[in-house]
Write a protein that holds these residues in place. Structure first.
Motif, mmCIF file in Angstrom:
data_model
loop_
_atom_site.group_PDB
_atom_site.id
_atom_site.type_symbol
_atom_site.label_atom_id
_atom_site.label_comp_id
_atom_site.label_asym_id
_atom_site.label_seq_id
_atom_site.Cartn_x
_atom_site.Cartn_y
_atom_site.Cartn_z
ATOM 1 N N GLU A 72 6.572 9.431 8.231
ATOM 2 C CA GLU A 72 6.250 8.203 7.497
ATOM 3 C C GLU A 72 6.778 6.996 8.265
ATOM 4 O O GLU A 72 7.955 6.951 8.625
ATOM 5 C CB GLU A 72 6.872 8.240 6.090
ATOM 6 N N VAL A 73 5.901 6.067 8.534
ATOM 7 C CA VAL A 73 6.322 4.806 9.173
ATOM 8 C C VAL A 73 5.733 3.647 8.368
ATOM 9 O O VAL A 73 4.714 3.804 7.700
ATOM 10 C CB VAL A 73 5.876 4.718 10.657
ATOM 11 N N HIS A 74 6.398 2.506 8.414
ATOM 12 C CA HIS A 74 5.942 1.341 7.650
ATOM 13 C C HIS A 74 5.377 0.282 8.588
ATOM 14 O O HIS A 74 5.939 0.038 9.659
ATOM 15 C CB HIS A 74 7.105 0.758 6.835
ATOM 16 N N VAL A 75 4.253 -0.286 8.184
ATOM 17 C CA VAL A 75 3.604 -1.313 8.996
ATOM 18 C C VAL A 75 3.505 -2.587 8.171
ATOM 19 O O VAL A 75 3.015 -2.563 7.037
ATOM 20 C CB VAL A 75 2.202 -0.858 9.472
ATOM 21 N N LEU A 76 4.001 -3.671 8.741
ATOM 22 C CA LEU A 76 3.949 -4.976 8.076
ATOM 23 C C LEU A 76 2.692 -5.701 8.519
ATOM 24 O O LEU A 76 2.365 -5.710 9.715
ATOM 25 C CB LEU A 76 5.183 -5.798 8.467
ATOM 26 N N GLY A 77 1.998 -6.293 7.570
ATOM 27 C CA GLY A 77 0.837 -7.122 7.895
ATOM 28 C C GLY A 77 1.158 -8.554 7.512
ATOM 29 O O GLY A 77 1.687 -8.801 6.425
ATOM 30 N N TYR A 78 0.881 -9.492 8.414
ATOM 31 C CA TYR A 78 1.159 -10.908 8.149
ATOM 32 C C TYR A 78 -0.111 -11.743 8.258
ATOM 33 O O TYR A 78 -0.967 -11.443 9.095
ATOM 34 C CB TYR A 78 2.153 -11.456 9.183
ATOM 35 N N TRP A 79 -0.167 -12.795 7.454
ATOM 36 C CA TRP A 79 -1.295 -13.738 7.434
ATOM 37 C C TRP A 79 -2.584 -13.044 7.031
ATOM 38 O O TRP A 79 -3.664 -13.462 7.409
ATOM 39 C CB TRP A 79 -1.501 -14.452 8.783
ATOM 40 N N LEU A 80 -2.466 -11.940 6.281
ATOM 41 C CA LEU A 80 -3.711 -11.360 5.804
ATOM 42 C C LEU A 80 -4.224 -12.276 4.708
ATOM 43 O O LEU A 80 -3.453 -12.940 4.020
ATOM 44 C CB LEU A 80 -3.547 -9.956 5.231
ATOM 45 N N ASP A 81 -5.518 -12.263 4.534
ATOM 46 C CA ASP A 81 -6.127 -13.065 3.485
ATOM 47 C C ASP A 81 -5.854 -12.371 2.148
ATOM 48 O O ASP A 81 -6.391 -11.291 1.895
ATOM 49 C CB ASP A 81 -7.639 -13.151 3.757
ATOM 50 N N PRO A 82 -5.009 -12.966 1.278
ATOM 51 C CA PRO A 82 -4.647 -12.286 0.028
ATOM 52 C C PRO A 82 -5.825 -12.122 -0.932
ATOM 53 O O PRO A 82 -5.686 -11.484 -1.967
ATOM 54 C CB PRO A 82 -3.571 -13.176 -0.596
ATOM 55 N N GLU A 83 -6.965 -12.703 -0.559
ATOM 56 C CA GLU A 83 -8.136 -12.537 -1.423
ATOM 57 C C GLU A 83 -9.214 -11.663 -0.803
ATOM 58 O O GLU A 83 -10.301 -11.530 -1.354
ATOM 59 C CB GLU A 83 -8.698 -13.913 -1.795
ATOM 60 N N SER A 84 -8.935 -11.082 0.349
ATOM 61 C CA SER A 84 -9.924 -10.228 1.011
ATOM 62 C C SER A 84 -10.301 -9.050 0.097
ATOM 63 O O SER A 84 -9.444 -8.234 -0.263
ATOM 64 C CB SER A 84 -9.326 -9.699 2.323
ATOM 65 N N PRO A 85 -11.587 -8.935 -0.291
ATOM 66 C CA PRO A 85 -11.980 -7.840 -1.198
ATOM 67 C C PRO A 85 -11.698 -6.464 -0.602
ATOM 68 O O PRO A 85 -11.272 -5.555 -1.323
ATOM 69 C CB PRO A 85 -13.485 -8.056 -1.402
ATOM 70 N N ALA A 86 -11.909 -6.305 0.698
ATOM 71 C CA ALA A 86 -11.672 -4.995 1.323
ATOM 72 C C ALA A 86 -10.187 -4.644 1.238
ATOM 73 O O ALA A 86 -9.819 -3.508 0.901
ATOM 74 C CB ALA A 86 -12.136 -5.018 2.778
ATOM 75 N N LEU A 87 -9.342 -5.623 1.516
ATOM 76 C CA LEU A 87 -7.896 -5.383 1.441
ATOM 77 C C LEU A 87 -7.492 -5.052 0.005
ATOM 78 O O LEU A 87 -6.791 -4.070 -0.249
ATOM 79 C CB LEU A 87 -7.133 -6.621 1.933
ATOM 80 N N LEU A 88 -7.962 -5.861 -0.933
ATOM 81 C CA LEU A 88 -7.558 -5.671 -2.329
ATOM 82 C C LEU A 88 -8.015 -4.319 -2.868
ATOM 83 O O LEU A 88 -7.303 -3.683 -3.641
ATOM 84 C CB LEU A 88 -8.082 -6.820 -3.196
ATOM 85 N N SER A 89 -9.193 -3.859 -2.422
ATOM 86 C CA SER A 89 -9.633 -2.571 -2.952
ATOM 87 C C SER A 89 -8.798 -1.431 -2.361
ATOM 88 O O SER A 89 -8.467 -0.472 -3.069
ATOM 89 C CB SER A 89 -11.148 -2.392 -2.780
ATOM 90 N N ARG A 90 -8.408 -1.551 -1.089
ATOM 91 C CA ARG A 90 -7.511 -0.525 -0.526
ATOM 92 C C ARG A 90 -6.150 -0.535 -1.217
ATOM 93 O O ARG A 90 -5.587 0.514 -1.529
ATOM 94 C CB ARG A 90 -7.313 -0.733 0.992
ATOM 95 N N LEU A 91 -5.637 -1.728 -1.457
ATOM 96 C CA LEU A 91 -4.325 -1.825 -2.108
ATOM 97 C C LEU A 91 -4.383 -1.243 -3.523
ATOM 98 O O LEU A 91 -3.459 -0.539 -3.940
ATOM 99 C CB LEU A 91 -3.841 -3.282 -2.147
ATOM 100 N N ALA A 92 -5.500 -1.494 -4.224
ATOM 101 C CA ALA A 92 -5.639 -0.941 -5.581
ATOM 102 C C ALA A 92 -5.597 0.587 -5.518
ATOM 103 O O ALA A 92 -5.027 1.240 -6.402
ATOM 104 C CB ALA A 92 -6.938 -1.429 -6.219
ATOM 105 N N GLY A 93 -6.195 1.151 -4.472
ATOM 106 C CA GLY A 93 -6.154 2.602 -4.286
ATOM 107 C C GLY A 93 -4.726 3.102 -4.096
ATOM 108 O O GLY A 93 -4.306 4.082 -4.724
ATOM 109 N N PHE A 94 -3.949 2.402 -3.257
ATOM 110 C CA PHE A 94 -2.554 2.831 -3.032
ATOM 111 C C PHE A 94 -1.740 2.702 -4.314
ATOM 112 O O PHE A 94 -0.865 3.519 -4.598
ATOM 113 C CB PHE A 94 -1.876 1.978 -1.951
#
Ligand code: AMP
Ligand code: FE
Ligand code: FE
Ligand code: ZN
Length: 278
Positions: A72-94
Motif C-alpha cells: 500500500e502506498v499513498h499518492v497525493l494529488g494537487y490542484w485537481l479540479d474539485p468539481e471534475s465529474p470523473a474524479l468525483l465518481s471515482r472518489l464516491a466509489g472509494f
C-alpha cells in the motif's frame, strides 16, 4: 515564504474544520497550504474560502490509496479540479468501499467479543471517508481500549483482528486519474514504505513529485529523498500530515516547505487546463 502540503480535516480522519486548519496555518505564518483529505475533495471549498480570507494561497488536493508490488502506498494529488465529474465518481466509489470496510471491521471485532456498533463509528466519523482512525476513536469512546494508539496496536494495524484491507488502485491508474483531473501527483511519505526500490518504478508512471519532508521522516531521510527526487526528475515536496488533535499534538507547520518547491510543483500542472483552482 513556507508551505505545508499535507493536511487533513474532519472531512476525512482529521479533527479540525477547514476554518480551524486555515486559522492554524495563518498563526504559523504559512504562505500556502494544501488540503489532502483521504479519498475526498469535499473540504476544499470551505478551506479555499477560509484561506482566501486570511491571505493564504490554497491548493486543493486529496490523498489516494494505491498499490505497487502488493504494497500500500499513498499518492497525493494537487490542484485537481474539485468539481471534475470523473474524479468525483471515482472518489464516491472509494467512499462506498470505505463504508463497507468499516462494517467488515466492526463485524470482525464483534466476532472477537468486542461489542462495537458500526453506527457508532459512522456517528464519530460524520464524513464520507470513514477510516481506521474513526474506528480507533469509537473503540476508545466505547471503553474497549484505553487510548487511540493502543486501538491501532491491538486491533487495527495490518494483521490485527480488526484489520481489513482497503481498495487500492494501481499506480498508473492513480496517477492517470490525478492528471486527468488537472492535478499533479506526488508520492506521499516514501520513508514509511521501507523499500526505496519501489520509488523509481512508481516514478515511471508519470509521477511529478516526492514527499521528502514529512513528520515521520527522521535523521538523514529528507536529504536522502531530496537526492533521490533530483535523480528521478521529481519535485521535492513536503508536508506535516497533520490530523488535528487526533494524535495528541497538532503537527501543522512542523514541516515548512520553501515556497520555491510549490512553484516547481505548480510548473508540472498538465498543460491546457484552466487555472481556476489555483
Ligand atoms: P485507513 O485509511 O482507514 O487505512 O487509515 C489510515 C490512517 O490511519 C492514516 O492516514 C493515519 O491517519 C492512521 N494510522 C495508520 N496507522 C496508524 C497507527 N499505527 N497509529 C495511529 N494512526 C495510524
Ligand atoms: Fe489519515
Ligand atoms: Fe498517508
Ligand atoms: Zn495523510
Amino acid at each position: 515564504m513556507v508551505a505545508d502540503l499535507h493536511l487533513h480535516t474532519f472531512f476525512s480522519d482529521g479533527t479540525y474544520s477547514p476554518e480551524e486548519l486555515a486559522g492554524h496555518g495563518h498563526r504559523i505564518g504559512l504562505s500556502a497550504l494544501a488540503l489532502t483529505d483521504h479519498d475526498t475533495v469535499d473540504g476544499c471549498s470551505r478551506a479555499e474560502a477560509a484561506c482566501r480570507a486570511l491571505g493564504i494561497e490554497f491548493i486543493p488536493g486529496t490523498e489516494l490509496t494505491a498499490e505497487h508490488r502488493n504494497r500500500e502506498v499513498h499518492v497525493l494529488g494537487y490542484w485537481l479540479d474539485p468539481e471534475s465529474p470523473a474524479l468525483l465518481s471515482r472518489l464516491a466509489g472509494f467512499q462506498a468501499v470505505r463504508e463497507n470496510r468499516i462494517r467488515d471491521m466492526v463485524h470482525r471485532l464483534n466476532e472477537r467479543g468486542i461489542a462495537l456498533k458500526a453506527d457508532d463509528v459512522f456517528r464519530i466519523a460524520n464524513c464520507k471517508s470513514p477510516g481506521r482512525p474513526h474506528v480507533a476513536r469509537a473503540l476508545v469512546e466505547g471503553g474497549f481500549c484505553s487510548d487511540y494508539d493502543k486501538a491501532f496496536e491491538r486491533f487495527l494495524k495490518k494483521g490485527r483482528p480488526g484489520w481489513v484491507p482497503k481498495a487500492r488502485m494501481d499506480i498508473p491508474t492513480t496517477v492517470g486519474l490525478i492528471h486527468a483531473a488537472g492535478g499533479v501527483a506526488v508520492l506521499a511519505h516514501p520513508g514509511l514504505y521501507h523499500d526505496d526500490t519501489l520509488i523509481p518504478e512508481i516514478a515511471e508512471a508519470g509521477l511529478d513529485g516526492l514527499e521528502c519532508w514529512h513528520s515521520r521522516h527522521h535523521g538523514t531521510e529528507p536529504v536522502h529523498y531530496e537526492r533521490l527526487a533530483a535523480e528521478l526528475g521529481l519535485v521535492a515536496t513536503g508536508g506535516s500530515d497533520c490530523h488535528g488533535m487526533s494524535k495528541g499534538e497538532p503537527l501543522i507547520g512542523r514541516i515548512q516547505l520553501p515556497y520555491a518547491q510549490v512553484e516547481a510543483l505548480k510548473a508540472r500542472r498538465p498543460a491546457g487546463r484552466s487555472a481556476s483552482a489555483s
